[in-house]
Design a protein around this motif. Structure first.
Motif, PDB file in Angstrom:
ATOM      1  N   ARG A   1      49.212  14.241  12.615  1.00  0.00           N
ATOM      2  CA  ARG A   1      48.794  13.591  11.380  1.00  0.00           C
ATOM      3  C   ARG A   1      49.387  14.286  10.163  1.00  0.00           C
ATOM      4  NH1 ARG A   1      44.309  10.468  10.729  1.00  0.00           N
ATOM      5  NH2 ARG A   1      43.531  11.795   9.045  1.00  0.00           N
ATOM      6  N   VAL A   2      49.416  15.634  10.216  1.00  0.00           N
ATOM      7  CA  VAL A   2      49.990  16.385   9.097  1.00  0.00           C
ATOM      8  C   VAL A   2      51.491  16.111   8.996  1.00  0.00           C
ATOM      9  CG1 VAL A   2      50.476  18.698   8.209  1.00  0.00           C
ATOM     10  CG2 VAL A   2      48.217  18.160   9.136  1.00  0.00           C
ATOM     11  N   GLU A   3      52.156  16.112  10.152  1.00  0.00           N
ATOM     12  CA  GLU A   3      53.596  15.861  10.146  1.00  0.00           C
ATOM     13  C   GLU A   3      53.907  14.462   9.643  1.00  0.00           C
ATOM     14  OE1 GLU A   3      54.707  16.557  14.163  1.00  0.00           O
ATOM     15  OE2 GLU A   3      54.649  18.743  13.991  1.00  0.00           O
ATOM     16  N   ALA A   4      52.993  13.501   9.915  1.00  0.00           N
ATOM     17  CA  ALA A   4      53.218  12.135   9.467  1.00  0.00           C
ATOM     18  C   ALA A   4      52.791  11.929   8.021  1.00  0.00           C
ATOM     19  CB  ALA A   4      52.463  11.155  10.371  1.00  0.00           C
ATOM     20  N   GLY A   5      52.228  12.962   7.419  1.00  0.00           N
ATOM     21  CA  GLY A   5      51.793  12.849   6.042  1.00  0.00           C
ATOM     22  C   GLY A   5      50.486  12.107   5.891  1.00  0.00           C
ATOM     23  N   ALA A   6      49.765  11.919   7.002  1.00  0.00           N
ATOM     24  CA  ALA A   6      48.506  11.181   6.946  1.00  0.00           C
ATOM     25  C   ALA A   6      47.304  12.094   6.738  1.00  0.00           C
ATOM     26  CB  ALA A   6      48.309  10.371   8.233  1.00  0.00           C
ATOM     27  N   ALA A   7      47.517  13.396   6.734  1.00  0.00           N
ATOM     28  CA  ALA A   7      46.405  14.330   6.573  1.00  0.00           C
ATOM     29  C   ALA A   7      46.922  15.599   5.924  1.00  0.00           C
ATOM     30  CB  ALA A   7      45.768  14.634   7.919  1.00  0.00           C
ATOM     31  N   THR A   8      45.976  16.413   5.446  1.00  0.00           N
ATOM     32  CA  THR A   8      46.331  17.686   4.834  1.00  0.00           C
ATOM     33  C   THR A   8      46.350  18.787   5.894  1.00  0.00           C
ATOM     34  OG1 THR A   8      44.028  18.237   4.354  1.00  0.00           O
ATOM     35  CG2 THR A   8      45.228  16.926   2.706  1.00  0.00           C
ATOM     36  N   ALA A   9      46.923  19.909   5.491  1.00  0.00           N
ATOM     37  CA  ALA A   9      46.981  21.042   6.422  1.00  0.00           C
ATOM     38  C   ALA A   9      45.591  21.555   6.769  1.00  0.00           C
ATOM     39  CB  ALA A   9      47.815  22.172   5.815  1.00  0.00           C
ATOM     40  N   GLN A  10      44.617  21.262   5.926  1.00  0.00           N
ATOM     41  CA  GLN A  10      43.251  21.717   6.197  1.00  0.00           C
ATOM     42  C   GLN A  10      42.735  21.135   7.509  1.00  0.00           C
ATOM     43  OE1 GLN A  10      40.420  20.515   3.258  1.00  0.00           O
ATOM     44  NE2 GLN A  10      38.703  21.578   4.236  1.00  0.00           N
ATOM     45  N   GLU A  11      43.052  19.863   7.782  1.00  0.00           N
ATOM     46  CA  GLU A  11      42.609  19.253   9.027  1.00  0.00           C
ATOM     47  C   GLU A  11      43.185  19.996  10.230  1.00  0.00           C
ATOM     48  OE1 GLU A  11      43.339  15.151   9.386  1.00  0.00           O
ATOM     49  OE2 GLU A  11      41.974  14.546   7.774  1.00  0.00           O
ATOM     50  N   GLN A  12      44.484  20.309  10.149  1.00  0.00           N
ATOM     51  CA  GLN A  12      45.122  21.004  11.257  1.00  0.00           C
ATOM     52  C   GLN A  12      44.518  22.389  11.455  1.00  0.00           C
ATOM     53  OE1 GLN A  12      49.388  21.228  10.980  1.00  0.00           O
ATOM     54  NE2 GLN A  12      49.551  22.741  12.630  1.00  0.00           N
ATOM     55  N   LEU A  13      44.254  23.094  10.355  1.00  0.00           N
ATOM     56  CA  LEU A  13      43.688  24.442  10.473  1.00  0.00           C
ATOM     57  C   LEU A  13      42.294  24.399  11.090  1.00  0.00           C
ATOM     58  CD1 LEU A  13      44.831  26.010   7.075  1.00  0.00           C
ATOM     59  CD2 LEU A  13      45.702  26.514   9.372  1.00  0.00           C
ATOM     60  N   ARG A  14      41.476  23.456  10.644  1.00  0.00           N
ATOM     61  CA  ARG A  14      40.124  23.371  11.205  1.00  0.00           C
ATOM     62  C   ARG A  14      40.165  22.998  12.679  1.00  0.00           C
ATOM     63  NH1 ARG A  14      35.636  20.397   7.709  1.00  0.00           N
ATOM     64  NH2 ARG A  14      34.540  21.029   9.605  1.00  0.00           N
ATOM     65  N   ALA A  15      41.063  22.102  13.053  1.00  0.00           N
ATOM     66  CA  ALA A  15      41.190  21.731  14.462  1.00  0.00           C
ATOM     67  C   ALA A  15      41.655  22.920  15.291  1.00  0.00           C
ATOM     68  CB  ALA A  15      42.154  20.555  14.611  1.00  0.00           C
ATOM     69  N   GLU A  16      42.573  23.699  14.744  1.00  0.00           N
ATOM     70  CA  GLU A  16      43.066  24.872  15.478  1.00  0.00           C
ATOM     71  C   GLU A  16      41.997  25.958  15.578  1.00  0.00           C
ATOM     72  OE1 GLU A  16      46.613  25.913  13.431  1.00  0.00           O
ATOM     73  OE2 GLU A  16      47.846  24.361  14.409  1.00  0.00           O
ATOM     74  N   VAL A  17      41.192  26.099  14.509  1.00  0.00           N
ATOM     75  CA  VAL A  17      40.086  27.071  14.556  1.00  0.00           C
ATOM     76  C   VAL A  17      39.094  26.679  15.642  1.00  0.00           C
ATOM     77  CG1 VAL A  17      38.072  27.905  13.306  1.00  0.00           C
ATOM     78  CG2 VAL A  17      40.303  27.865  12.188  1.00  0.00           C
ATOM     79  N   GLN A  18      38.740  25.411  15.705  1.00  0.00           N
ATOM     80  CA  GLN A  18      37.812  24.966  16.742  1.00  0.00           C
ATOM     81  C   GLN A  18      38.417  25.140  18.131  1.00  0.00           C
ATOM     82  OE1 GLN A  18      35.703  21.332  16.413  1.00  0.00           O
ATOM     83  NE2 GLN A  18      35.240  21.548  14.239  1.00  0.00           N
ATOM     84  N   LEU A  19      39.732  24.955  18.245  1.00  0.00           N
ATOM     85  CA  LEU A  19      40.391  25.171  19.533  1.00  0.00           C
ATOM     86  C   LEU A  19      40.269  26.626  19.954  1.00  0.00           C
ATOM     87  CD1 LEU A  19      42.197  24.428  21.908  1.00  0.00           C
ATOM     88  CD2 LEU A  19      44.187  24.703  20.405  1.00  0.00           C
ATOM     89  N   GLU A  20      40.532  27.550  19.039  1.00  0.00           N
ATOM     90  CA  GLU A  20      40.434  28.973  19.386  1.00  0.00           C
ATOM     91  C   GLU A  20      38.993  29.362  19.711  1.00  0.00           C
ATOM     92  OE1 GLU A  20      42.923  30.900  20.020  1.00  0.00           O
ATOM     93  OE2 GLU A  20      44.230  29.197  19.559  1.00  0.00           O
ATOM     94  N   GLN A  21      38.051  28.790  18.979  1.00  0.00           N
ATOM     95  CA  GLN A  21      36.647  29.067  19.293  1.00  0.00           C
ATOM     96  C   GLN A  21      36.290  28.557  20.684  1.00  0.00           C
ATOM     97  OE1 GLN A  21      34.655  27.102  16.033  1.00  0.00           O
ATOM     98  NE2 GLN A  21      34.622  28.955  14.755  1.00  0.00           N
ATOM     99  N   ALA A  22      36.770  27.365  21.021  1.00  0.00           N
ATOM    100  CA  ALA A  22      36.500  26.822  22.352  1.00  0.00           C
ATOM    101  C   ALA A  22      37.129  27.686  23.429  1.00  0.00           C
ATOM    102  CB  ALA A  22      37.027  25.388  22.440  1.00  0.00           C
ATOM    103  N   ARG A  23      38.326  28.172  23.203  1.00  0.00           N
ATOM    104  CA  ARG A  23      38.980  29.035  24.192  1.00  0.00           C
ATOM    105  C   ARG A  23      38.226  30.354  24.361  1.00  0.00           C
ATOM    106  NH1 ARG A  23      45.274  28.113  22.172  1.00  0.00           N
ATOM    107  NH2 ARG A  23      45.667  26.197  23.405  1.00  0.00           N
ATOM    108  N   THR A  24      37.788  30.919  23.221  1.00  0.00           N
ATOM    109  CA  THR A  24      37.044  32.187  23.297  1.00  0.00           C
ATOM    110  C   THR A  24      35.745  32.017  24.071  1.00  0.00           C
ATOM    111  OG1 THR A  24      37.978  32.901  21.177  1.00  0.00           O
ATOM    112  CG2 THR A  24      35.976  34.010  21.935  1.00  0.00           C
ATOM    113  N   GLU A  25      35.010  30.956  23.751  1.00  0.00           N
ATOM    114  CA  GLU A  25      33.758  30.716  24.458  1.00  0.00           C
ATOM    115  C   GLU A  25      34.011  30.433  25.937  1.00  0.00           C
ATOM    116  OE1 GLU A  25      31.688  27.614  22.503  1.00  0.00           O
ATOM    117  OE2 GLU A  25      31.385  28.747  20.635  1.00  0.00           O
TER     118      GLU A  25
END
Length: 432
Positions: free
Chosen positions: A178-202
């Protein structure tokens, strides 16, 4: 937006299906057949633990030692051989030939009642050792059940956390596109990546807990090689059983801890009776025969020996044994009170856990499913943001994990109830 929406829809559909599958707290009763050495049921786990646990071997040895002491307590002391030479002339006569020579035996005769009480004390000691062994068996059964249930739940939790990681990876990939397509801001990608790392840690933490649980169970069974065995069992839910109070009292009175306290009280009372007999001395009788040297006449000597209880009448031992009787009586009442308190706590714990599991199954999980479905549908229609979808997905995952924690609590409480009321049984059933 639409291609990305289809990707997210597929991921959410997968997650909703996983939540819906959790609506019934029931594991497969019989997975695919495995080699005999690679699977383990609860009954087999209990059998292994009761066969190989070192504390039970120690308890069996203590029981054998108590039986040996009981056997020895019923035996009299050995007779004594007495050889006497008296009036041995050393200045005149024929010396030893003129002495009075006798050979005989001496036997101590216990005061009436002492040996009988010794035998009774030995028998009670054997009973006490047997009851203590039963108590340890009950504790081991409870511990094995709890460990077995914990492994089963950890396997389900690891499954859910692994699926959550996969879903978080798909969301992170979607956010990046979505960020690459210009449909979203980098904030969306960062939050998704943060949740991914949290899921991996748990997920890593749950995986570690699962391995620890497996190793603990295998060591408890005395079979470390079974740490990778597949467990076969069900985590079925049931409403809190209604235990009749009269039957509950009868079950609690037959609990090994109560029986052990009762045996200790009987032992203390017998010991007090035995201490009271210490005032009465044992009689020692001796009988000997021989010859008188000067006349070569045959003689018989009969003797009696009796300690005089003048300086020591055993008052201290009697006071000590009486105090031990009072101590054993108090400890019996204490054990009964503690057992009833444990029963009340365990029953309340089980009832609360059953209610919570039912609430998760009937309300929270369906609501989490519906919320995720609605947000996913609304996201496709542009009513919700990608952040809303991420937050809803995280809430659904946390609800699913919390659900399995409540399932574990339910079965730990079940194992505790069984240890109180149905020792050494594989599962909790209604008394009716």
């Amino acid at each position: 937006m639409k291609p990305l929406g289809r990707v997210i829809k597929g991921a959410c559909t997968l997650w909703i299906g996983l939540i819906a599958a959790g609506g019934v707290c029931q594991l497969p009763a019989q997975p695919a057949p495995l080699p005999r050495t690679n699977h383990l049921t609860l009954e087999e786990a209990l059998r292994l633990a009761l066969t190989h646990h070192p504390s039970l071997k120690a308890a069996a040895a203590r029981m054998a030692a108590a039986a040996g002491r009981a056997e020895q307590a019923g035996r009299w002391s050995n007779p004594e051989l007495e050889i006497r030479t008296e009036e041995w002339a050393v200045s005149r006569g024929r010396g030893f030939a003129d002495a009075e020579q006798t050979v005989g035996i001496a036997q101590t005769l216990p005061y009436p009642g002492k040996k009988s009480l010794d035998k009774q004390l030995g028998g009670v000691a054997v009973q006490l050792a047997e009851v203590e062994q039963r108590l340890r068996r009950t504790e081991i059964v409870r511990e094995v059940k709890a460990a077995f249930y914990r492994v089963l739940v950890m396997e389900r939790v690891v499954e859910v956390s692994t699926q959550r990681v996969a879903l978080a990876e798909s969301f992170a990939l979607t956010a990046r596109r979505r960020v690459e397509a210009g449909a979203a801001t980098a904030q969306e990608q960062l939050r998704a990546e943060v949740q991914l790392e949290q899921a991996r840690t748990e997920s890593d933490e749950w995986l570690r807990e699962k391995e620890i649980s497996r190793q603990s169970l295998a060591l408890m069974l005395g079979q470390p090689e079974l740490k990778d065995a597949a467990l076969i069992g069900a985590l079925a839910e049931a409403p809190p059983p209604r235990w009749p109070e009269a039957e509950t009292e009868a079950w609690l009175e037959r609990h090994p801890s109560v029986m052990a306290a009762q045996a200790a009280l009987v032992q203390a009372r017998l010991a007090h009776r035995r201490a009271r007999l210490e005032t009465y001395p044992d009689l020692k009788v001796s009988l000997a025969g021989g010859r008188r040297g000067e006349t070569d006449e045959g003689i018989i000597a009969l003797g009696f020996s009796l300690p005089l209880p003048l300086l020591d009448r055993g008052q201290g031992r009697q006071r000590e044994s009486l105090a031990q009787v009072h101590q054993a009586e108090a400890e019996l009442h204490l054990v009964q009170q503690q057992l009833r308190q444990e029963w009340i706590r365990a029953r309340k714990r089980y009832q609360t856990a059953a209610i919570q599991v039912g609430r998760y199954r009937e309300q929270l999980l369906p609501k989490a499913e519906e919320a995720l479905h609605l947000v996913q549908q609304g996201f496709e229609e542009g009513k919700f943001t990608f952040m809303d979808l991420l937050d809803t997905q995280r809430t659904a995952a946390e609800t699913r994990l919390a659900y399995w924690q409540k399932v574990l609590e339910l079965h730990l409480a079940q194992a505790e109830l069984e240890a109180l009321l149905r020792p050494e049984t594989p599962g909790l059933t209604s008394p009716h």
